[in-house]
Motif scaffolding. Structure first.
Motif, PDB file in Angstrom:
ATOM      1  N   LEU A  66       0.828  -1.208   0.000  1.00 31.28           N
ATOM      2  CA  LEU A  66       0.000   0.000   0.000  1.00 31.28           C
ATOM      3  C   LEU A  66       0.863   1.259   0.000  1.00 31.28           C
ATOM      4  CD1 LEU A  66      -2.801   1.245   0.140  1.00 31.28           C
ATOM      5  CD2 LEU A  66      -2.719   1.049   2.612  1.00 31.28           C
ATOM      6  N   PHE A  70       1.189   4.325  -2.694  1.00 35.30           N
ATOM      7  CA  PHE A  70       1.081   5.744  -2.358  1.00 35.30           C
ATOM      8  C   PHE A  70       2.293   6.508  -2.876  1.00 35.30           C
ATOM      9  CE2 PHE A  70      -1.861   4.920   1.458  1.00 35.30           C
ATOM     10  CZ  PHE A  70      -2.960   5.324   0.736  1.00 35.30           C
ATOM     11  N   LYS A 156      -4.338 -10.831  -5.733  1.00 30.32           N
ATOM     12  CA  LYS A 156      -4.831 -10.265  -4.486  1.00 30.32           C
ATOM     13  C   LYS A 156      -4.236  -8.882  -4.250  1.00 30.32           C
ATOM     14  CE  LYS A 156      -3.833 -13.797  -1.861  1.00 30.32           C
ATOM     15  NZ  LYS A 156      -3.737 -14.524  -0.597  1.00 30.32           N
ATOM     16  N   ALA A 159      -6.034  -5.718  -5.518  1.00 33.52           N
ATOM     17  CA  ALA A 159      -7.159  -5.165  -4.747  1.00 33.52           C
ATOM     18  C   ALA A 159      -6.768  -3.848  -4.086  1.00 33.52           C
ATOM     19  CB  ALA A 159      -7.617  -6.161  -3.694  1.00 33.52           C
ATOM     20  N   LEU A 160      -5.479  -3.714  -3.732  1.00 38.48           N
ATOM     21  CA  LEU A 160      -5.046  -2.507  -3.032  1.00 38.48           C
ATOM     22  C   LEU A 160      -5.075  -1.277  -3.933  1.00 38.48           C
ATOM     23  CD1 LEU A 160      -2.099  -3.598  -0.747  1.00 38.48           C
ATOM     24  CD2 LEU A 160      -4.534  -3.656  -0.374  1.00 38.48           C
ATOM     25  N   SER A 162      -7.350  -0.215  -5.570  1.00 35.86           N
ATOM     26  CA  SER A 162      -8.616   0.512  -5.411  1.00 35.86           C
ATOM     27  C   SER A 162      -8.437   1.703  -4.486  1.00 35.86           C
ATOM     28  CB  SER A 162      -9.683  -0.434  -4.855  1.00 35.86           C
ATOM     29  OG  SER A 162      -9.335  -0.845  -3.557  1.00 35.86           O
ATOM     30  N   ILE A 163      -7.461   1.606  -3.560  1.00 37.20           N
ATOM     31  CA  ILE A 163      -7.293   2.662  -2.562  1.00 37.20           C
ATOM     32  C   ILE A 163      -6.726   3.934  -3.194  1.00 37.20           C
ATOM     33  CG2 ILE A 163      -6.096   3.253  -0.411  1.00 37.20           C
ATOM     34  CD1 ILE A 163      -6.265   0.257   0.291  1.00 37.20           C
ATOM     35  N   SER A 170     -12.384  -4.509  -6.514  1.00 36.68           N
ATOM     36  CA  SER A 170     -12.632  -4.039  -5.144  1.00 36.68           C
ATOM     37  C   SER A 170     -13.303  -2.675  -5.125  1.00 36.68           C
ATOM     38  CB  SER A 170     -11.326  -3.944  -4.365  1.00 36.68           C
ATOM     39  OG  SER A 170     -10.716  -5.188  -4.318  1.00 36.68           O
ATOM     40  N   THR A 174     -16.967  -1.392  -3.626  1.00 36.58           N
ATOM     41  CA  THR A 174     -17.283  -0.257  -2.763  1.00 36.58           C
ATOM     42  C   THR A 174     -18.357   0.621  -3.394  1.00 36.58           C
ATOM     43  OG1 THR A 174     -14.985  -0.307  -2.084  1.00 36.58           O
ATOM     44  CG2 THR A 174     -16.234   1.630  -1.480  1.00 36.58           C
TER      45      THR A 174
ATOM     46  N   PRO B  68      -8.494 -11.395  -1.289  1.00 37.35           N
ATOM     47  CA  PRO B  68      -7.621 -10.343  -0.749  1.00 37.35           C
ATOM     48  C   PRO B  68      -8.000  -9.982   0.682  1.00 37.35           C
ATOM     49  CG  PRO B  68      -8.652  -9.662  -2.817  1.00 37.35           C
ATOM     50  CD  PRO B  68      -9.344 -10.902  -2.379  1.00 37.35           C
ATOM     51  N   LEU B  70      -8.043  -7.110   1.966  1.00 36.83           N
ATOM     52  CA  LEU B  70      -8.902  -5.915   1.946  1.00 36.83           C
ATOM     53  C   LEU B  70     -10.380  -6.295   1.911  1.00 36.83           C
ATOM     54  CD1 LEU B  70      -8.918  -2.772   1.661  1.00 36.83           C
ATOM     55  CD2 LEU B  70      -9.029  -3.118  -0.796  1.00 36.83           C
ATOM     56  N   ILE B  71     -10.702  -7.290   1.080  1.00 41.78           N
ATOM     57  CA  ILE B  71     -12.102  -7.707   0.948  1.00 41.78           C
ATOM     58  C   ILE B  71     -12.564  -8.417   2.219  1.00 41.78           C
ATOM     59  CG2 ILE B  71     -13.707  -9.130  -0.403  1.00 41.78           C
ATOM     60  CD1 ILE B  71     -12.729  -6.592  -1.779  1.00 41.78           C
ATOM     61  N   GLN B 167      -8.195   1.747   5.882  1.00 43.45           N
ATOM     62  CA  GLN B 167      -9.347   1.948   4.990  1.00 43.45           C
ATOM     63  C   GLN B 167     -10.682   1.840   5.707  1.00 43.45           C
ATOM     64  OE1 GLN B 167      -9.214   3.105   1.816  1.00 43.45           O
ATOM     65  NE2 GLN B 167      -7.149   3.404   2.623  1.00 43.45           N
ATOM     66  N   TYR B 191       4.441   9.721   3.359  1.00 41.05           N
ATOM     67  CA  TYR B 191       4.475   8.291   3.030  1.00 41.05           C
ATOM     68  C   TYR B 191       5.893   7.736   3.072  1.00 41.05           C
ATOM     69  CZ  TYR B 191      -0.424   8.743   1.922  1.00 41.05           C
ATOM     70  OH  TYR B 191      -1.764   8.969   2.013  1.00 41.05           O
TER      71      TYR B 191
END
Lengths: 219, 223
Positions: A66, A70, A156, A159-160, A162-163, A170, A174, B68, B70-71, B167, B191
């Motif tokens: 993640l 960023f 997998k 999916a991150l 999406s953030i 994902s 939302t 994942p 996250l899900i 999140q 970050y």
């Protein structure tokens, strides 16, 4: 209020799944190419090249994906580039995938008996020739199951994205939740779609591994 | 590139970062202890447990390992309340991490149990131990010792994965970074700093797990 049927939800999620698949493929292929470069650096004869690859791998395996997303997203912006989410997502995932594949493949190359290196050297082969004709063909056989297994992690990992605002499965989950107020159904379906993508890969990785072990035992 | 790096905000916002670190550490501490405990129970079921329970655990493991994190988190935090239990952000984050690590450690620990020589089980039985006593007193610790390095790596992976809990507004380290960048507009610096902190945490965690391993496992006797 508009009523949403399960089919409405599923259709929208499946449309977004395309982007999960595309991003996974791009990350996996790009990561494979960079990972191959890393592999060559990691087993290079020069010490500083080995160290370089080692620190790269440590850095990407020791920090959250993640955060890498960023930093790619905001860091590229520093160069005055207007960064679309797909670019940051693709770049970060490629670099992250490369770190893991490079390390997996190094393990496979090192599993090849040392005699193979010595034998090919005694035939007067150069380093690249040794890799190309002797080491890699054997290492590739061992590398297939863990590489297929890692592709699950890549899917997998997408999916991150999406953030940072990349619209894939994902993110669609939302968005659809916010429209339908049915988080249980929507996230349940999202999870099932991910499962449908990942499970066949996991299983084939296991089967390949078993086959390979059987082949080894017969030697 | 004419961008001026600016880390002056660190003076003002370091309490947020410290608080974020504390929550991240709390998450992984609970996640690791409860997750490994869950993993041991599941591994026992899969390797030696009653036949009816095996497919249930197998389904749990496969489902978690192929979706994942996250899900899973969203499902627990947003989806579960419609069935009843209302969880706070932190509870949901903790639960998600335990469930996640439980599935992965189950597979790892099971491999350790299955690598136990058959003679160990027979020796336990010949001392009139029940199968469970044999598992508890003879098989478990050497099995864990065998797979401790793999288990440690998995704990580190889960710790890094915990960045995602920001999140659902659980106030971990990533949440602090998001907060700071929204206040100072110093996204890149915020970050970079938190990434460096994660790297340090990962190295420390690996070190701590190595020490824990040294403490709970007797030195390997000469065979």
């Amino acid at each position: 209020m508009i009523e949403f049927t399960i089919w409405d939800i599923l259709r929208n999620l499946l449309l977004a799944t395309r982007w999960t698949i595309v991003l996974s493929l791009v990350s996996f292929l790009g990561g494979g190419i960079v990972g191959l470069v890393l592999l060559f650096l990691r087993i290079s004869k020069r010490k500083w090249l080995r160290a370089l690859a080692k620190y790269y791998i440590e850095l990407f395996q020791g920090t959250p994906l993640l955060m890498q997303l960023f930093i790619a997203f905001f860091g590229l912006g520093l160069f005055g580039i207007d960064v679309p989410a797909w670019l940051a997502a693709g770049l970060a995932l490629i670099l992250w995938t490369a770190a893991f594949l490079g390390e997996i493949w190094r393990g496979c190359v090192e599993a090849i008996a040392k005699g193979q290196w010595e034998a090919s050297a005694s035939l007067g082969m150069g380093r690249l020739q040794q890799m190309r004709y002797v080491i890699l063909p054997q290492a590739m056989r061992i590398a297939v199951p863990p590489t297929v297994g890692f592709s699950v992690q890549v899917i997998k990992g997408t999916a991150l994205t999406s953030i940072i605002g990349f619209v894939e499965l994902s993110k669609a989950g939302t968005v659809v939740t916010n429209a339908t107020f049915q988080p249980f159904t929507v996230y349940g379906l999202v999870a099932l779609i991910y499962f449908a993508l990942c499970w066949p890969l996991s299983k084939s990785s296991q089967i390949l591994e078993r086959k390979l072990n059987v082949a080894h035992r017969n030697h | 590139m004419n961008y001026q790096f600016e880390f002056g905000w660190l003076c003002e916002y370091y309490p947020q970062i410290v608080k974020g670190i504390a929550i991240t550490i709390q998450l992984i501490a609970v996640g690791a202890v409860a997750g490994i405990a869950l993993g041991i129970v599941c591994a026992w079921v899969r390797a030696l447990g009653p036949a009816w329970a095996k497919p249930i655990v197998a389904a749990y493991v496969e489902l978690i390992r192929n979706t994942p994190f996250l899900i899973q988190l969203f499902f627990i935090f947003f989806g579960l309340p419609s069935l009843g239990p209302q969880l706070s952000e932190l509870q949901a984050a903790n639960l998600a991490m335990v469930v996640n690590l439980g599935a992965y450690s189950c597979e790892i620990i099971r491999a350790g149990i299955q690598a136990t020589p058959k003679g160990q089980f027979e020796a336990g039985a010949s001392l009139a131990m029940t199968p469970f006593e044999t598992f508890r007193h003879v098989v478990l610790v050497p099995s864990l010792q065998r797979i401790w390095p793999a288990l440690s790596s998995q704990v580190v992976i889960v710790m890094l994965g915990s960045a995602v809990v920001s999140q659902i507004a659980a106030e971990d380290l990533t949440f602090a970074a998001n907060f700071i960048q929204s206040r100072t507009f110093r996204a890149f610096e915020a970050y970079i700093v938190s990434t460096a902190v994660y790297l340090v945490l990962a190295i420390l965690l690996r070190y701590v797990l190595g020490m824990v391993g040294g403490l709970i496992f007797p030195r390997r006797a000469a065979r």
